[in-house]
Write a protein that holds these residues in place. Structure first.
Motif, short mmCIF file in Angstrom:
data_model
loop_
_atom_site.label_atom_id
_atom_site.label_comp_id
_atom_site.label_asym_id
_atom_site.label_seq_id
_atom_site.Cartn_x
_atom_site.Cartn_y
_atom_site.Cartn_z
N LEU A 146 3.13 11.80 -0.67
CA LEU A 146 2.84 10.38 -0.41
C LEU A 146 3.44 9.46 -1.47
O LEU A 146 3.24 9.69 -2.67
N ASN A 147 4.13 8.43 -1.02
CA ASN A 147 4.43 7.27 -1.87
C ASN A 147 3.91 6.05 -1.11
O ASN A 147 4.63 5.47 -0.30
N PRO A 148 2.67 5.64 -1.39
CA PRO A 148 2.09 4.53 -0.61
C PRO A 148 2.55 3.14 -1.07
O PRO A 148 2.04 2.14 -0.57
N GLY A 149 3.50 3.06 -2.03
CA GLY A 149 3.92 1.75 -2.53
C GLY A 149 2.74 1.06 -3.20
O GLY A 149 1.90 1.71 -3.83
N ALA A 150 2.65 -0.26 -3.07
CA ALA A 150 1.62 -1.03 -3.78
C ALA A 150 0.20 -0.68 -3.34
O ALA A 150 -0.76 -0.88 -4.10
N TRP A 151 0.03 -0.12 -2.13
CA TRP A 151 -1.33 0.31 -1.71
C TRP A 151 -1.92 1.29 -2.70
O TRP A 151 -3.15 1.38 -2.85
N THR A 152 -1.05 2.06 -3.34
CA THR A 152 -1.49 3.05 -4.34
C THR A 152 -2.54 2.48 -5.28
O THR A 152 -3.46 3.18 -5.70
N HIS A 153 -2.37 1.20 -5.61
CA HIS A 153 -3.13 0.64 -6.72
C HIS A 153 -4.45 -0.01 -6.31
O HIS A 153 -5.26 -0.34 -7.17
#
Ligand code: DQA
Length: 152
Positions: free
Chosen positions: A76-83
């Motif tokens: 997974l690379n969720p982009g800004a959702w990660t944070h």
């Protein structure tokens, strides 16, 4: 002959804009170019790779809901959702498959708000700042975890 595990690579919000985003953080590849490289890594590691990308949190969440049974692992690379998107944490828990988190850029060297990851507690490993190579390392970590899980 090793087992060909099924791995879904899930790109989150704004990852479809690679190629237009700051190359100092994300490199110069666009998403199709990145996916071609990931496919090559999958072949090297005998993994059957599928891709998913969405800019809609609900669509990403629903994709995670359906991973279990269909895939053996997830990158997974969720982009800004990660944070901040805790819904992804809960959906990954539902998925119940081994997962690795990967980021192209070096999160520790960027703004403080990028240091939190909502999915890290559920991931075998978090890889950040290794660019495209991070995807190869992430897939290798998944392969290893799947083999260990299978007892081999
Ligand atoms: C990213 C890092 C995130 O902070 C950012 O919002 C992204 C991409 C990365 O791959 O480095 O969109 O996940």
């Amino acid at each position: 002959m090793s087992i060909r595990y099924r791995v879904e690579v899930l790109h989150g919000v704004n990852l479809d804009q690679l190629g237009k985003r700051d190359p100092a953080h994300y490199g110069g590849l666009d998403l199709p170019g990145l996916e071609r490289l990931i496919e090559g890594y999958g072949d090297e590691l005998n993994l059957a790779i599928s891709f998913f990308q969405s800019n809609h949190e609900g669509a990403y969440v629903e994709r995670l809901h359906r991973l279990g049974g269909a895939f053996d692992g997830a990158l997974l690379n969720p982009g800004a959702w990660t944070h901040y998107a805790w819904s992804l944490h809960d959906a990954l828990e539902v998925a119940g498959v081994p997962a690795v988190e990967v980021h192209l850029s070096d999160l520790a060297a960027r703004e403080p708000w990028r240091r939190q990851s909502v999915i890290a507690p559920l991931c075998i490993e978090t890889i950040s700042g290794r660019g495209v190579e991070g995807y190869r390392d992430g897939l290798a970590a998944l392969r290893q975890a799947l083999e260990t899980q299978a007892g081999g």
